[in-house]
Scaffold this active site. Structure first.
Site, PDB file in Angstrom:
ATOM      1  N   HIS A  23     -50.634 -80.557  32.380  1.00  0.00           N
ATOM      2  CA  HIS A  23     -49.225 -80.949  32.469  1.00  0.00           C
ATOM      3  C   HIS A  23     -48.897 -81.338  33.907  1.00  0.00           C
ATOM      4  CE1 HIS A  23     -44.741 -79.751  32.327  1.00  0.00           C
ATOM      5  NE2 HIS A  23     -44.881 -81.006  31.957  1.00  0.00           N
TER       6      HIS A  23
ATOM      7  N   CYS B 298     -46.245 -71.917  34.142  1.00  0.00           N
ATOM      8  CA  CYS B 298     -45.231 -72.816  34.716  1.00  0.00           C
ATOM      9  C   CYS B 298     -44.305 -73.375  33.644  1.00  0.00           C
ATOM     10  CB  CYS B 298     -45.889 -73.963  35.456  1.00  0.00           C
ATOM     11  SG  CYS B 298     -46.661 -73.452  36.998  1.00  0.00           S
ATOM     12  N   HIS B 299     -44.898 -74.014  32.613  1.00  0.00           N
ATOM     13  CA  HIS B 299     -44.054 -74.665  31.614  1.00  0.00           C
ATOM     14  C   HIS B 299     -44.478 -74.334  30.192  1.00  0.00           C
ATOM     15  CE1 HIS B 299     -44.080 -77.118  35.331  1.00  0.00           C
ATOM     16  NE2 HIS B 299     -42.781 -76.921  35.206  1.00  0.00           N
ATOM     17  N   GLY B 300     -45.275 -73.273  30.062  1.00  0.00           N
ATOM     18  CA  GLY B 300     -45.557 -72.739  28.749  1.00  0.00           C
ATOM     19  C   GLY B 300     -46.570 -73.471  27.900  1.00  0.00           C
TER      20      GLY B 300
END
Lengths: 687, 175
Positions: free
Chosen positions: B120, B139-141
């Site tokens: 990502h 960080c963003h799953g």
């Protein structure tokens, strides 16, 4: 910058912008329509050249800062890493280091032009004073930049120059402490100098804007020194001045690139290729050439405070010039006496520069005092008196008259050119070694000399063998890695050969998972091994004198070439002092010193070593190293081969530099030629 | 003096264009080194040489992190269960379809070697976390499975497999 512009763009987008921010009008009125006197000569192109050089210094400097490490332990090697490892790093570094010198050459010409043509007189006093401020800022910037590579001259230059401030009564010591950030010149000093060296060029750029602004309000002075009266006296800046500036700039770039590509270390000092050592002052400290006249003034005065005051006054007196010279006639063309005094003054400056590079003893001191007196007398006595008693010749009625009745003063121009070359050549810093004590090494013929010089691969391989089997027992080469042996322009080993050589050594690595250090076979990314774990060990094992690292030896040693030989060296591209010296040293041992020479214990007599008593014994003997290619196995051959190898180690990009240099020079000659004919075509309408 | 003839005019125009063109070429050439210097330098490239990693100390179910070219490389010694989980997936249903066999070396199914950088935006995922027993990026799953394939979250593709080879059963060479 000269009032509201009448410029009206046609394009609707530009119109839209112009109504809100009249930037096109500003550019148009300042650099296109701006009226410039039609009789300007080529000395007037140096303003543009200086702007260009400021740009070059800022661009290359910003890039160098991306790779440079401002730390006392790392700075020296980080500069070398730029030259050796970064793509075109050698080019950027040499552009920047020689660019500083070019900047000063251009600024000195620019200043002398102002002096000669009276460009400081009413209404251009502020313009002139801004110029003096720029010059002061340049000196500060140049000095701090010279400190950054953290070589011997950097360190000791920083020490000497910062100590100037200790002469100030009462506050001196405190000011010096503020400059140092410690008890002596050290890491904090380097850090703050780096920060300020990055900052000051932008301050210079700011003052340059003011300088140009003031120029565009007062208008340019010109060789006749009379103000333009009618439109016949001027031509628009573009295309007339732009194309003339462009041609002048192209010629200047050719001169600049001669240094960058062919003699990049000519203006530098060999001592600055020795890492800073706070325990040993080089025997002969010389500032960069552009400070030499002021350095000579400093040393001429036997009192500390008075010397410093005299040195700074020598620069500050320039700011008062508009009031010291009150003659109504601007140009010295029409002032016969002042003109002669001007050229004497130029000679005085050159003489001071020459003396600044000489040791402060005997006749040099006396000459220095006389010339210092002359320098100040020119500003404080000659000009004020002359401007009152001299009867100038009649000046032309207008610039147009001047152009029509023009006689070419080739002589003055030629004199000035010679003066500049002389000023340039005043770098005897690089020539001041070994002269007092040693004899001059004979000049050998090297394959890598001259504009098309190339290393002899076989010679480099043999030289490496000699280094590895003999020198490496005591000397390290910390800047050279096994991978470098495969680099283009080097000994030309294959990767497999370099890997095999690297695998012969054991390298300490770790810690491993258990936290232990361990030994592993070398890889090509490893540097050549050091024979001693640290400098103290090297010292202890060698009778108190640590064998120096050899990576830069071929650039870190030089010798006096003498006047006028060192001027010719700039034209013949002589850059082989180092290898000559190394060869001479290795063949210069004598078993019995000459009669009357007391050789200290543990030393060997060497004809070429400064002081002759050398801690290194004569280690080479015939047939000591086996050559596979049938080359004679003599000491002389070994010395030549290892000197060539060390030259490659010190300057691994030499071949790339000379090859690219040739292409660039050809290109610039073509461009300069085209610009010359374009300039003639453009100006054909104006005459 | 004025050049009024059209021949003289066109000669002049040619001269101006030629000069401008040569100057433009020069400016472009001058920009080249200024950009080229941004490339990794020779010492960085030399330091990016292949590394060897001894796998013998890594027990089943454990994983280690080594660095190659400044990137964390995850080396997982997968359990039988993890291998099964990686294989028993409908490959076509994955966001970035790739069978487990394409992500490990034949005959060394227990070893998963991936670059531990979330595809990502470059954070380092945490091993043994997330719903698929693989990796979870905090960080963003983004969630990766036991083969390092993206299963959930914003990451667009699987954790990349670095170039490596087994030089013996217990030793690999990365790079």
């Amino acid at each position: 910058m000269s009032g509201p512009s009448t410029f009206q763009p046609k394009n609707p987008v530009l119109k839209w912008i112009e109504r809100r921010l009249p930037i096109f009008g500003l550019v148009h009125s300042s650099f296109v329509a701006y009226p410039t006197p039609r009789n300007l000569n080529y000395w007037w192109t140096f303003g543009g050249i200086l702007s260009f050089m400021l740009g070059v210094q800022i661009v290359t400097g910003v890039i160098l800062a991306m790779h440079y490490t401002p730390h006392a332990d790392l700075a020296f090697n980080s500069v070398e890493a730029i030259v050796r490892d970064v793509d075109y790093g050698w080019l950027l570094r040499y552009l920047h280091s020689n660019g500083a010198s070019m900047f000063f050459i251009a600024v000195y010409i620019h200043m002398l032009r102002g002096l000669y043509y009276g460009s400081y007189k009413e209404p251009r006093e502020i313009l002139w004073i801004l110029g003096v401020i720029i010059y002061l800022l340049m000196m500060a910037t140049g000095f701090m930049g010279y400190v950054l590579p953290w070589g011997q001259m950097s360190f000791w230059g920083a020490t000497v120059i910062t100590n100037l401030f200790s002469a100030i009564p009462y506050f001196g010591e405190s000011i010096v402490t503020l400059l140092w950030g410690g008890y002596s010149v050290g890491n904090p000093t380097l850090n703050r100098f780096f920060s300020l060296h990055y900052l000051l060029p932008f301050v210079i750029a700011g003052v340059v804007v003011l300088h140009v602004w003031a120029l565009h309000v007062a208008g340019q002075n010109n060789p006749a020194g009379v103000e333009p009266k009618t439109s016949k006296d001027t031509v628009p800046f573009t295309p007339y001045a732009t194309i003339k500036d462009a041609f002048g700039l192209a010629c200047f770039i050719l001169f600049f690139f001669w240094f960058v590509f062919y003699i990049p270390n000519y203006l530098g000092d060999p001592d600055n290729y020795i890492p800073a050592n706070p325990g040993v002052t080089p025997p002969h400290i010389v500032p960069e050439w552009y400070y030499l006249p002021f350095y000579a003034i400093l040393r001429s005065i036997p009192d500390k405070l008075a010397g410093v005051v005299a040195m700074f006054s020598a620069i500050l007196v320039l700011a008062f010039l508009p009031w010291l010279d009150s003659s109504k006639t601007r140009s010295m063309r029409y002032r016969p006496l002042a003109k002669q005094c001007f050229w004497i003054f130029v000679g005085v400056c050159l003489g001071l520069g020459y003396l600044g590079a000489k040791p402060p003893e005997g006749v040099y001191v006396i000459a220095g005092r006389i010339l210092t007196a002359c320098y100040f007398a020119y500003f404080l006595i000659v000009l004020p008196i002359l401007s009152r008693i001299e009867k100038p010749r009649a000046v032309p009625n207008s610039i147009a008259d001047d152009v029509l009745g023009k006689k070419k003063s080739v002589v003055a121009s030629a004199l000035a050119v010679i003066g500049v070359v002389g000023l340039l050549a005043l770098d005897s810093g690089s020539t001041a070694r070994a002269s007092d004590h040693g004899s001059t090494p004979p000049s050998m013929s090297w394959s890598f000399a001259g504009p098309f010089g190339k290393f002899d691969q076989g010679q480099l391989q043999r030289g490496y063998k000699v280094y590895k089997e003999v020198c490496a027992a005591c000397h390290s080469m910390n800047l050279v890695h096994y991978r470098n042996l495969t680099d283009p322009g080097g000994p030309g080993l294959s990767v497999a050969q370099a890997e095999a050589l690297a695998a012969e050594i054991q390298v300490k690595d770790g810690p491993n998972d258990a936290g232990d250090m361990f030994e592993r076979p070398g890889r090509i990314a490893d540097k050549f091994p050091s024979p001693f774990p640290n400098e103290n060990a090297a010292r202890a094992a060698n009778g108190g004198a640590a064998p120096p690292d050899l990576s830069l030896m071929a650039k870190a040693r030089g010798y006096e070439r003498g006047f006028p030989q060192f001027i010719f060296d700039a034209f013949t591209q002589f850059q082989e002092k180092g290898p000559n010296y190394i060869h001479a040293l290795l063949t210069g041992f004598e078993d019995t010193p000459p009669e009357g020479f007391k050789l200290p214990d543990g030393s060997t007599y060497n004809r070429y070593f400064p002081g002759h008593a050398m801690k290194m014994p004569n280690v080479l003997s015939d047939d000591q190293v086996t050559y596979d290619d049938g080359t004679p196995q003599s000491v002389d051959q070994y010395a030549k081969d290892v000197a060539a190898f060390l030259m490659w180690a010190a300057e691994p990009k030499l071949e790339e530099r000379k090859r690219l240099g040739f292409q660039v020079m050809i290109f610039m000659v073509i461009l300069a030629g085209l610009l010359y004919f374009t300039k003639r075509a453009v100006w054909a309408d104006a005459h | 003096m004025t050049t009024s003839s059209s021949a003289g005019q066109s000669r002049r125009d040619f001269l101006f264009v030629a000069t401008g063109a040569v100057a433009a070429v020069g400016a472009a050439a001058a920009a080249w080194p200024l950009v080229a210097q941004l490339n990794p330098d020779a010492s960085t490239i030399a330091a990016g040489a292949p590394i060897e990693v001894d796998l013998s100390p890594i027990a089943e179910g454990q994983d280690i992190k080594v660095f190659w070219r400044g990137k964390p490389i995850f080396i997982s010694h997968r359990t039988k269960k993890q291998i099964e989980e990686a294989r028993n997936v409908n490959v076509a249903s994955l966001p970035d379809p790739q069978p487990d066999s394409a992500r490990v070396k034949e005959g060394h199914d227990q070893w998963l070697v991936v670059i531990g950088i979330c595809t990502h935006l470059g954070c380092v995922p945490i091993a043994h976390e997330g719903a698929y027993d693989g990796f979870f990026c905090p960080c963003h799953g983004s969630v990766y499975d036991t083969s390092g394939r993206i299963r959930q979250g914003p990451a667009p593709s699987n954790l990349p497999v670095p170039p490596y080879a087994f030089i013996s059963d217990s030793k690999i060479k990365i790079g």
